[in-house]
Design an enzyme around this catalytic site. Structure first.
Site, mmCIF file in Angstrom:
data_model
loop_
_atom_site.group_PDB
_atom_site.id
_atom_site.type_symbol
_atom_site.label_atom_id
_atom_site.label_comp_id
_atom_site.label_asym_id
_atom_site.label_seq_id
_atom_site.Cartn_x
_atom_site.Cartn_y
_atom_site.Cartn_z
ATOM 1 N N GLU A 32 0.859 -1.196 0.000
ATOM 2 C CA GLU A 32 0.000 0.000 0.000
ATOM 3 C C GLU A 32 0.890 1.239 0.000
ATOM 4 O OE1 GLU A 32 -3.417 1.040 -0.134
ATOM 5 O OE2 GLU A 32 -2.282 2.908 -0.122
ATOM 6 N N GLY A 39 -7.658 2.336 2.170
ATOM 7 C CA GLY A 39 -7.985 2.854 0.845
ATOM 8 C C GLY A 39 -8.911 4.054 0.866
ATOM 9 N N LYS A 50 -19.882 9.024 5.970
ATOM 10 C CA LYS A 50 -21.019 8.574 6.803
ATOM 11 C C LYS A 50 -20.946 9.158 8.203
ATOM 12 C CE LYS A 50 -21.853 7.330 3.420
ATOM 13 N NZ LYS A 50 -21.216 7.163 2.103
ATOM 14 N N GLY A 174 -22.421 17.861 -10.616
ATOM 15 C CA GLY A 174 -22.682 16.413 -10.631
ATOM 16 C C GLY A 174 -23.596 16.036 -9.475
ATOM 17 N N ASP A 300 -12.550 -1.060 -7.825
ATOM 18 C CA ASP A 300 -12.832 0.119 -8.663
ATOM 19 C C ASP A 300 -11.989 0.165 -9.927
ATOM 20 O OD1 ASP A 300 -14.596 1.001 -6.740
ATOM 21 O OD2 ASP A 300 -13.635 2.942 -6.423
ATOM 22 N N MET A 306 -18.765 1.192 -8.628
ATOM 23 C CA MET A 306 -17.645 1.540 -7.738
ATOM 24 C C MET A 306 -18.166 1.559 -6.309
ATOM 25 S SD MET A 306 -15.480 4.355 -9.818
ATOM 26 C CE MET A 306 -14.398 3.888 -11.149
ATOM 27 N N HIS A 432 -44.550 -5.818 13.514
ATOM 28 C CA HIS A 432 -45.324 -4.576 13.526
ATOM 29 C C HIS A 432 -45.007 -3.781 14.792
ATOM 30 C CE1 HIS A 432 -48.629 -1.826 12.880
ATOM 31 N NE2 HIS A 432 -48.996 -2.008 14.140
HETATM 32 P P1 FAD Z 1 -9.539 1.887 -3.052
HETATM 33 O O1 FAD Z 1 -10.349 1.931 -1.833
HETATM 34 O O2 FAD Z 1 -9.437 3.127 -3.877
HETATM 35 O O3 FAD Z 1 -8.086 1.424 -2.600
HETATM 36 C C1 FAD Z 1 -7.020 1.376 -3.491
HETATM 37 C C2 FAD Z 1 -5.737 1.481 -2.705
HETATM 38 O O4 FAD Z 1 -4.649 1.200 -3.566
HETATM 39 C C3 FAD Z 1 -5.475 2.877 -2.141
HETATM 40 O O5 FAD Z 1 -5.239 2.809 -0.759
HETATM 41 C C4 FAD Z 1 -4.232 3.363 -2.900
HETATM 42 O O6 FAD Z 1 -3.398 4.188 -2.102
HETATM 43 C C5 FAD Z 1 -3.562 2.041 -3.234
HETATM 44 N N1 FAD Z 1 -2.666 2.090 -4.403
HETATM 45 C C6 FAD Z 1 -2.912 2.610 -5.625
HETATM 46 N N2 FAD Z 1 -1.874 2.413 -6.451
HETATM 47 C C7 FAD Z 1 -0.932 1.765 -5.724
HETATM 48 C C8 FAD Z 1 0.362 1.278 -6.024
HETATM 49 N N3 FAD Z 1 0.907 1.383 -7.242
HETATM 50 N N4 FAD Z 1 1.062 0.669 -5.038
HETATM 51 C C9 FAD Z 1 0.527 0.527 -3.787
HETATM 52 N N5 FAD Z 1 -0.700 0.961 -3.466
HETATM 53 C C10 FAD Z 1 -1.425 1.557 -4.421
HETATM 54 N N6 FAD Z 1 -18.769 2.859 -1.576
HETATM 55 C C11 FAD Z 1 -19.719 2.206 -0.871
HETATM 56 O O7 FAD Z 1 -19.944 1.010 -1.103
HETATM 57 N N7 FAD Z 1 -20.439 2.832 0.110
HETATM 58 C C12 FAD Z 1 -20.252 4.137 0.409
HETATM 59 O O8 FAD Z 1 -20.911 4.670 1.299
HETATM 60 C C13 FAD Z 1 -19.273 4.852 -0.314
HETATM 61 N N8 FAD Z 1 -19.037 6.145 -0.052
HETATM 62 C C14 FAD Z 1 -18.058 6.806 -0.731
HETATM 63 C C15 FAD Z 1 -17.866 8.158 -0.456
HETATM 64 C C16 FAD Z 1 -16.896 8.865 -1.133
HETATM 65 C C17 FAD Z 1 -16.671 10.329 -0.814
HETATM 66 C C18 FAD Z 1 -16.081 8.208 -2.100
HETATM 67 C C19 FAD Z 1 -14.996 8.949 -2.818
HETATM 68 C C20 FAD Z 1 -16.278 6.863 -2.397
HETATM 69 C C21 FAD Z 1 -17.279 6.163 -1.721
HETATM 70 N N9 FAD Z 1 -17.543 4.831 -2.000
HETATM 71 C C22 FAD Z 1 -18.529 4.164 -1.318
HETATM 72 C C23 FAD Z 1 -16.785 4.083 -3.026
HETATM 73 C C24 FAD Z 1 -15.692 3.239 -2.363
HETATM 74 O O9 FAD Z 1 -14.853 4.069 -1.593
HETATM 75 C C25 FAD Z 1 -14.884 2.501 -3.415
HETATM 76 O O10 FAD Z 1 -15.761 1.772 -4.253
HETATM 77 C C26 FAD Z 1 -13.898 1.554 -2.779
HETATM 78 O O11 FAD Z 1 -13.014 2.233 -1.934
HETATM 79 C C27 FAD Z 1 -13.111 0.780 -3.843
HETATM 80 O O12 FAD Z 1 -12.243 -0.093 -3.193
HETATM 81 P P2 FAD Z 1 -10.880 -0.580 -3.886
HETATM 82 O O13 FAD Z 1 -10.224 -1.491 -2.897
HETATM 83 O O14 FAD Z 1 -11.150 -1.069 -5.243
HETATM 84 O O15 FAD Z 1 -9.997 0.742 -4.058
HETATM 85 P P1 NAD Z 2 -21.631 9.403 -10.004
HETATM 86 O O1 NAD Z 2 -21.375 8.637 -11.238
HETATM 87 O O2 NAD Z 2 -22.470 8.827 -8.944
HETATM 88 O O3 NAD Z 2 -22.297 10.802 -10.372
HETATM 89 C C1 NAD Z 2 -21.713 11.701 -11.235
HETATM 90 C C2 NAD Z 2 -22.780 12.661 -11.719
HETATM 91 O O4 NAD Z 2 -22.153 13.706 -12.421
HETATM 92 C C3 NAD Z 2 -23.769 12.008 -12.681
HETATM 93 O O5 NAD Z 2 -25.071 12.361 -12.305
HETATM 94 C C4 NAD Z 2 -23.375 12.600 -14.036
HETATM 95 O O6 NAD Z 2 -24.467 12.707 -14.922
HETATM 96 C C5 NAD Z 2 -22.862 13.951 -13.623
HETATM 97 N N1 NAD Z 2 -21.925 14.567 -14.547
HETATM 98 C C6 NAD Z 2 -20.934 13.968 -15.268
HETATM 99 N N2 NAD Z 2 -20.252 14.901 -15.979
HETATM 100 C C7 NAD Z 2 -20.803 16.099 -15.675
HETATM 101 C C8 NAD Z 2 -20.534 17.451 -16.067
HETATM 102 N N3 NAD Z 2 -19.537 17.727 -16.899
HETATM 103 N N4 NAD Z 2 -21.323 18.437 -15.564
HETATM 104 C C9 NAD Z 2 -22.329 18.148 -14.710
HETATM 105 N N5 NAD Z 2 -22.630 16.901 -14.301
HETATM 106 C C10 NAD Z 2 -21.875 15.895 -14.774
HETATM 107 O O7 NAD Z 2 -20.179 9.802 -9.475
HETATM 108 P P2 NAD Z 2 -19.715 10.426 -8.096
HETATM 109 O O8 NAD Z 2 -20.863 11.016 -7.362
HETATM 110 O O9 NAD Z 2 -18.527 11.253 -8.425
HETATM 111 O O10 NAD Z 2 -19.248 9.142 -7.312
HETATM 112 C C11 NAD Z 2 -18.196 8.307 -7.841
HETATM 113 C C12 NAD Z 2 -18.399 6.889 -7.446
HETATM 114 O O11 NAD Z 2 -18.230 6.728 -6.046
HETATM 115 C C13 NAD Z 2 -19.773 6.398 -7.800
HETATM 116 O O12 NAD Z 2 -19.673 5.515 -8.861
HETATM 117 C C14 NAD Z 2 -20.278 5.683 -6.588
HETATM 118 O O13 NAD Z 2 -20.532 4.342 -6.857
HETATM 119 C C15 NAD Z 2 -19.173 5.793 -5.558
HETATM 120 N N6 NAD Z 2 -19.794 6.289 -4.321
HETATM 121 C C16 NAD Z 2 -20.707 5.502 -3.697
HETATM 122 C C17 NAD Z 2 -21.359 5.960 -2.573
HETATM 123 C C18 NAD Z 2 -22.358 5.089 -1.905
HETATM 124 O O14 NAD Z 2 -22.392 3.907 -2.198
HETATM 125 N N7 NAD Z 2 -23.178 5.616 -1.011
HETATM 126 C C19 NAD Z 2 -21.088 7.209 -2.077
HETATM 127 C C20 NAD Z 2 -20.169 7.998 -2.744
HETATM 128 C C21 NAD Z 2 -19.524 7.513 -3.868
#
Ligand code: FAD
Ligand code: NAD
Length: 453
Positions: A32, A39, A50, A174, A300, A306, A432
């Site tokens: 990592e 991550g 959250k 967005g 992802d 994602m 209920h």
């Molecule tokens: P990541 O969590 O992105 O982890 C990848 C890791 O790889 C990172 O720690 C990075 O530093 C490391 N890495 C990258 N390249 C290298 C390298 N070359 N060498 C070593 N390490 C490296 N999803 C949900 O299901 N529920 C939610 O409520 C939710 N909320 C979110 C809110 C926000 C604001 C964001 C941005 C995302 C949210 N997501 C949510 C999406 C979720 O965070 C991702 O889908 C998830 O983290 C993906 O997991 P991953 O393990 O594929 O990658």
């Molecule tokens: P998203 O794909 O959910 O939403 C992006 C939005 O931006 C869409 O509605 C799209 O139509 C709009 N958009 C794209 N280009 C645009 C532009 N040029 N101008 C205006 N609007 C535009 O993406 P996000 O909100 O950035 O989240 C990224 C990923 O993270 C999502 O795929 C989601 O799965 C994950 N995530 C999940 C959770 C959760 O599970 N609760 C929470 C946060 C993030």
């Protein structure tokens, strides 16, 4: 020393894969680049968002909601304490993953991994050899080409989770999941939040009827939306002024850009190994193998929603595959949740997807305002919508707007995983008074036995 498997990335995909691989007896390391494990999800995603969603909801409820219950209170906001609490929550789980690695004998290596050949990576100038690699390097926020992130005024979700004070006005570009979640946080704390969305609806992957209903609920909470609107220019002169295609402008202190995330593969040196990618995503087969069979990819960085739990399910599955097992992963049964208030949750197909696939279906629904628990707690905005196969009644989709929809949806996930029908849901006793009774009533409406509507 050669490992059986080295996982690259310790997000919910990578760290879970590493633990499962070690549990199955494989000599496992996880590399990592960030000193903190967990991550995006743990450090700058699911968990901090959250934490802030709950804290801001508490503040908002005391400020606006409690009066209806006969409780008059005037809360004062200590934003830095709210942010410090969020940091504490994240750090607790950083330590938790460290402990899980130790307990399961996963070797932790902090540093950035770069492929040298199919059996070798380089980390901190040292070579690490393995029979198998799993790429779990996740994703990063997508910037607008003319509006790069500075994390001061032009924020990605990472910057929006780390502000020092509550802004007066924020424009969110967005209206997807990140936008409505983080927009809700700041709106509840007093920020004027305006959305600019390219498409004609909020959270486009949602079932269309729920998306419309959801937008109305958010508008009642004071959020405003410019749909079907494209930002074409931006100027930073103190505040940020955005110009739209129709020449209108809007000015705000902060702009949150959340227009999607893109796979992160920077510095992995995939090109040298000819590992195939498609629009940035690493291409894999049904067994998570890339174009190099002993190099796998999950989470992802590959195609699909994602979501942290999707990444983790893939992490378990890939470890089991490498260990010689044949795991099963049903993507249709993976739920998604938007953690606003009320929450929005979905599993299975939307109505639009069923129409596209020409699958014949029946629809059932139940409004929360007819659910006694929802009315008792004063949270009656929302709906349950079920989609069932026309011939067999098999559940094909469950879509919910409700408080705790993210908990309720798992009845639908289990039903889809087990190929249960709406008859099964309708026959099952639901306590209920619970919000879950709305699911039973929606099922009863499909089997023409509705009682309460
Ligand atoms: P990541 O969590 O992105 O982890 C990848 C890791 O790889 C990172 O720690 C990075 O530093 C490391 N890495 C990258 N390249 C290298 C390298 N070359 N060498 C070593 N390490 C490296 N999803 C949900 O299901 N529920 C939610 O409520 C939710 N909320 C979110 C809110 C926000 C604001 C964001 C941005 C995302 C949210 N997501 C949510 C999406 C979720 O965070 C991702 O889908 C998830 O983290 C993906 O997991 P991953 O393990 O594929 O990658
Ligand atoms: P998203 O794909 O959910 O939403 C992006 C939005 O931006 C869409 O509605 C799209 O139509 C709009 N958009 C794209 N280009 C645009 C532009 N040029 N101008 C205006 N609007 C535009 O993406 P996000 O909100 O950035 O989240 C990224 C990923 O993270 C999502 O795929 C989601 O799965 C994950 N995530 C999940 C959770 C959760 O599970 N609760 C929470 C946060 C993030």
């Amino acid at each position: 020393m050669e490992y059986d498997v080295v996982i690259i990335g310790a997000g919910p995909g990578g760290y879970v894969a590493a633990i499962r691989a070690a549990q199955l007896g494989l000599k496992t390391a996880c590399v990592e680049k960030d000193p903190k494990l967990g991550g995006t999800c743990l450090n700058v995603g699911c968990i901090p968002s959250k934490s802030l969603l709950h804290s801001s909801e508490l503040y908002h409820q005391i400020l606006h909601g409690a009066g209806d219950h006969g409780i008059d209170a005037k809360p004062t906001l200590d934003f830095s304490k709210m942010m410090a609490r969020k940091k504490g929550v994240v750090e607790r789980f950083n330590r938790g993953i460290e402990m899980l690695f130790q307990k399961n004998s996963v070797t932790k290596i902090i540093g950035e991994a770069r492929f040298k050949d199919a059996n070798t990576i380089e980390v901190n100038g040292e070579e690490i050899k393995a029979k198998n690699f799993v790429i779990a390097t996740g994703s990063e926020p997508t910037p607008l080409p003319f509006l790069p992130f500075d994390e001061k005024q032009i924020l990605s979700s990472t910057g929006a989770l780390a502000l020092n004070e509550v802004p007066k006005k924020m424009v969110v570009i967005g209206a997807g999941v990140i936008g409505v979640e983080l927009g809700s946080v700041y709106a509840r704390l007093g920020t004027e939040v305006e959305f600019v969305e390219f498409l004609d609806r909020v959270c486009p992957p949602l079932d269309k009827t729920l998306s419309k209903e959801f937008q109305k609920i958010l508008e009642k909470q004071g959020l405003t939306f410019r749909l079907s609107t494209k930002v074409v220019d931006a100027k930073i002169e103190g505040d940020v002024t955005l110009t739209f295609e129709n020449k209108e402008t809007v000015t705000a202190e902060k702009v949150l850009v959340c227009i999607g995330r893109k796979p992160f593969t920077t510095n992995l040196n995939l090109e040298a190994l000819n590992i195939e990618t498609n629009r940035g995503m690493i291409s894999i087969n049904g067994r998570f193998q890339t174009s190099i069979p002993n190099i796998y990819a999950i989470g992802d960085v590959v195609d699909g929603p994602m979501l942290a739990h999707k990444a983790s399910e893939e992490g378990v599955a890939v470890a089991e595959i490498i260990a010689g097992e044949n795991p099963h992963l049903n993507y249709l049964a993976i739920p998604s949740v938007v953690y606003t208030f009320p929450e929005v949750a979905a599993v299975g197909f939307t109505e639009e997807e069923l129409k596209d696939k020409k699958i014949k279906y029946k629809v059932g629904g139940f409004p929360l305002k007819a659910n006694s628990r929802a009315v008792a707690i004063g949270e009656e905005e929302g709906v349950v919508k079920l989609l069932a196969d026309d011939a067999t009644g098999m559940l094909l989709g469950m879509h919910i707007i409700a408080p705790h929809a993210g908990e309720l949806i798992h009845e639908g996930a289990l039903a889809i995983e087990k190929r249960a029908t709406v008859f099964d849901i309708a026959n099952c006793s639901h306590a209920h008074p619970t919000l879950a009774e709305a699911i039973k009533e929606a099922a009863l409406s499909i089997v023409k036995k509705a009682i309460h509507i």
